[in-house]
Motif scaffolding. Structure first.
Motif, short mmCIF file in Angstrom:
data_model
loop_
_atom_site.label_atom_id
_atom_site.label_comp_id
_atom_site.label_asym_id
_atom_site.label_seq_id
_atom_site.Cartn_x
_atom_site.Cartn_y
_atom_site.Cartn_z
N GLY A 1 -38.71 -14.67 -10.09
CA GLY A 1 -39.34 -15.78 -9.37
C GLY A 1 -38.58 -16.08 -8.10
O GLY A 1 -37.42 -15.67 -7.93
N ARG A 2 -39.27 -16.84 -7.22
CA ARG A 2 -38.62 -17.17 -5.96
C ARG A 2 -37.57 -18.25 -6.15
O ARG A 2 -36.52 -18.23 -5.53
CB ARG A 2 -39.68 -17.61 -4.96
CG ARG A 2 -39.14 -17.87 -3.56
CD ARG A 2 -40.25 -18.22 -2.60
NE ARG A 2 -41.00 -19.39 -3.08
CZ ARG A 2 -42.03 -19.94 -2.44
NH1 ARG A 2 -42.47 -19.40 -1.32
NH2 ARG A 2 -42.64 -21.00 -2.93
N ASP A 3 -37.85 -19.18 -7.04
CA ASP A 3 -36.91 -20.27 -7.27
C ASP A 3 -35.97 -19.91 -8.42
O ASP A 3 -36.33 -19.15 -9.32
CB ASP A 3 -37.69 -21.55 -7.63
CG ASP A 3 -38.61 -21.97 -6.48
OD1 ASP A 3 -38.25 -21.68 -5.31
OD2 ASP A 3 -39.67 -22.55 -6.77
N GLN B 1 -44.77 -13.02 -4.83
CA GLN B 1 -44.95 -14.39 -4.35
C GLN B 1 -44.73 -14.48 -2.85
O GLN B 1 -45.50 -15.13 -2.13
CB GLN B 1 -43.99 -15.32 -5.09
CG GLN B 1 -44.30 -15.48 -6.57
CD GLN B 1 -43.24 -16.27 -7.30
OE1 GLN B 1 -42.10 -16.40 -6.82
NE2 GLN B 1 -43.59 -16.82 -8.48
N GLN C 1 -36.09 -17.94 -12.55
CA GLN C 1 -35.39 -16.68 -12.80
C GLN C 1 -34.68 -16.71 -14.16
O GLN C 1 -33.55 -16.28 -14.30
CB GLN C 1 -34.38 -16.41 -11.66
CG GLN C 1 -35.03 -16.23 -10.30
CD GLN C 1 -34.01 -16.10 -9.18
OE1 GLN C 1 -32.80 -16.26 -9.41
NE2 GLN C 1 -34.50 -15.87 -7.96
N SER D 1 -33.18 -11.52 -11.02
CA SER D 1 -33.35 -12.15 -9.70
C SER D 1 -34.76 -11.99 -9.14
O SER D 1 -35.12 -12.64 -8.16
CB SER D 1 -32.34 -11.57 -8.72
OG SER D 1 -32.52 -10.16 -8.61
N ASP D 2 -35.57 -11.06 -9.74
CA ASP D 2 -36.92 -10.82 -9.25
C ASP D 2 -37.98 -11.52 -10.10
O ASP D 2 -39.19 -11.31 -9.93
CB ASP D 2 -37.22 -9.31 -9.23
CG ASP D 2 -36.49 -8.60 -8.10
OD1 ASP D 2 -36.42 -9.18 -7.01
OD2 ASP D 2 -35.99 -7.46 -8.30
N SER E 1 -41.38 -6.68 -9.30
CA SER E 1 -40.82 -7.94 -8.80
C SER E 1 -41.92 -9.00 -8.68
O SER E 1 -42.94 -8.79 -8.00
CB SER E 1 -40.16 -7.73 -7.45
OG SER E 1 -39.72 -8.96 -6.91
N LYS F 1 -41.01 -12.07 -7.63
CA LYS F 1 -40.55 -12.73 -6.41
C LYS F 1 -41.15 -12.08 -5.17
O LYS F 1 -41.65 -12.76 -4.27
CB LYS F 1 -39.03 -12.68 -6.35
CG LYS F 1 -38.41 -13.27 -5.10
CD LYS F 1 -36.90 -13.14 -5.16
CE LYS F 1 -36.24 -13.67 -3.91
NZ LYS F 1 -34.76 -13.55 -3.97
#
Length: 569
Positions: A496-498, A534, A502, A493-494, A529, A531
């Protein structure tokens, strides 16, 4: 005129008065009479009255004895009445003896003299005593100095008594045999004490034993043999060494002629083990001994018969502090001790139990030099660090700053729990202060390296670092900070933001990229992370390049921020 042959009425009256009144001076008196006959256990006695009197023979004998009386003997009797209904004189030998005895006893009582008597019967509370005619009371407590179970041997035997109280009107006499014995004994004691001298050696017989000593009969006088003077060695009770009836050789230590008290000793006849004790027990020497007594402040150890030393509670153990000595040693246990101090004058030796064993901190320093790795259980957590149990029953401390890279304070302390087994590196050993410093983070890579900022000091939370993919899994990526740094993990889950970003499969082993240090897990491994990095860059870009009225789009703002970041790198 009247003549002798023809008396007148007055002459007859005078003759009658003379005849009837001849005993007026006799009644109530003790007079001397003559035995004229002995009939049927009765003695017929003439005391000069117009009629004789009868007295039972038993009144002329001592209690339990036979009367020795013959016709013609002169005896003293008491005239009770001149004439009874039978025309006889009422006489009493007992009353005569009693009256004579009272007269004599009053004189002796006034002078404080002793009197002779015979115990002849038992009554409530004591005995009756015949004092040559007068009957006295002998209380049971006044028979002897000590309680007497059987008084039979004393009965019927003439012996001296002391009159304590007399009341003739009530016919009451109280006597004491004990007072005579005490006085006689005091005279004997005084004479015997005069013949004794301090330092004299004499034989005696043990008469009584108490908790504090024994009483020894020295031939009419008792001396006290105190338990501390029985032997130079420790004696808990006198019965350990002597018994009642034993003949013992003792030395007279002290004589108090005022109180007539004598102190005796047996150990004084032995050689004093404390002579030359300082030479026999040099400081620092090691000896074996037996634990004889345990107290709250330490334990006594017997080095030899008569010489004991004290192991103070502070010298019992290197590691067990503030515990009762009974939890370290037991009575009669054989132990090794070291001489710490000797005072022969005060008969004191200070011993050390822990000194007979190797200092565990010295042993630890020899076996685990600085830089070595040790393993132990977390014993306790304090506000400044963790205490780890180590070999040799010693503890080491991990300061909270040495628990994990980039984590300190309560966050670092929460990384471990009591009972957990951990590995640590030895940072320092101070034998004198009994301190061992440990570090846990020093065993992990990534502390200080070029990839993480060199001297800036390891991985810090929220720092941006370059990582290399070490392994790709369904749950995320295993990465390493820098070329030789700490190994951590990036959860799926970490990545990427989208959601499209992930996917772990879009990365390859050996691929490098930037990520943010998001924290540390319980094993102090860093977590990263993409995410979080970012989101942080986006927030910073909006603050620096965008505003509500600039008309720039989010893409323009992020593009400008990314271009500047690439230029700075």
């Amino acid at each position: 005129m009247a003549t002798a042959a023809n008396p007148t009425r007055d002459d007859f009256a005078a003759l009658l008065d003379e005849a009837l009144g001849q005993g007026d001076g006799f009644e109530g008196r003790v007079v001397t009479g003559t035995v004229t006959a002995i009939e049927n256990d009765m003695a017929i006695i003439d005391v000069g009255l117009k009629s004789e009197g009868r007295v039972p023979l038993r009144e002329f004998a001592a209690p339990g004895a036979k009367a020795e009386l013959s016709v013609g003997d002169k005896v003293e009797v008491f005239v009770d009445r001149v004439e009874n209904v039978h025309g006889e004189a009422m006489l009493s030998r007992d009353r005569a003896r009693r009256e004579a005895a009272w007269d004599k006893l009053e004189v002796e009582f006034t002078a404080g003299n002793r009197v002779d008597g015979v115990i002849f019967s038992r009554v409530k509370g004591g005995f009756t005593v015949d004092l040559d005619g007068a009957v006295a009371f002998l209380p049971g407590s006044q028979v002897d100095i000590r309680p007497v179970r059987d008084v039979t041997p004393l009965m019927g035997m003439p012996q001296p008594f002391q009159i304590l109280k007399m009341d003739r009107r009530r016919g009451n006499i109280v006597v004491s045999r004990r007072a005579v014995l005490e006085e006689t004994r005091a005279e004997q004691r005084t004479g015997l004490i005069q013949s004794l001298a301090e330092g004299q050696i004499i034989d005696g017989v043990v008469k009584n034993i108490t908790d504090y000593g024994a009483f020894v009969d020295l031939g009419g006088i008792d001396g006290l043999l105190h338990v501390t003077d029985l032997s130079y060695k420790r004696v808990n009770h006198p019965s350990e060494m002597i018994n009642i009836g034993d003949t013992v050789k003792v030395q007279i230590i002290r004589i108090n002629k005022d109180t007539q008290r004598i102190s005796l000793g047996m150990k004084q006849l032995e050689s004093d083990p404390w002579e030359g004790a300082e030479a026999k027990y040099p400081i620092g020497a090691k000896f074996s001994g037996r634990v004889t007594n345990i107290t709250e402040y330490g334990a006594f150890v017997e080095l030899e018969a008569g010489i004991e030393g004290l192991v103070h509670v502070s010298e019992m153990s290197w590691t067990k502090k503030n515990v009762h000595p009974g939890k370290i040693v037991s009575t009669s246990q054989e132990v090794d001790v070291v001489i710490l101090e000797v005072d022969a004058d005060k008969r004191r030796i200070s011993l050390g139990l822990k000194q007979a064993q190797q200092n565990p901190w010295e042993a630890f320093a020899e076996q685990h030099p600085v830089g070595s790795t040790v393993e132990g259980e977390v014993k306790n957590a304090t506000e400044f660090g963790l205490f780890i149990g180590l070999d040799g029953d010693v503890d080491g401390m991990v300061h909270m700053s040495d628990i994990a890279w980039g984590v300190s304070g309560e966050d670092a302390l929460n990384l471990h729990h009591k009972g957990e087994t951990v590995s640590a590196q030895v940072l320092d050993v101070d034998v004198e202060k009994e301190r061992i410093s440990l570090g846990i983070k020093q065993l992990e890579r990534g502390g200080v390296s070029a990839a993480t900022g060199g001297a800036s000091g390891g991985l810090n939370k929220n720092a941006i670092v370059t990582v290399t993919v070490m392994a790709v899994t369904d749950g995320g990526l295993e990465v390493q900070a820098g070329d030789d740094g700490a190994i951590g993990f990036i959860k799926r889950s970490d990545l990427g933001r989208d959601r499209d970003e992930q996917r772990p499969e879009r990365f390859q082993v050996g691929q490098k990229f930037d990520a943010m240090v998001s924290g540390f897990d319980r094993s102090k491994k860093p977590t990263f992370s993409i995410k979080a990095m970012q989101l942080a860059e986006e927030k910073q870009a909006v603050q620096q390049y965008g505003s509500s009225d600039s008309g720039a789009s989010l893409g323009d703002i992020l593009g400008a921020a990314l271009n500047k970041a690439r230029e700075e790198r």
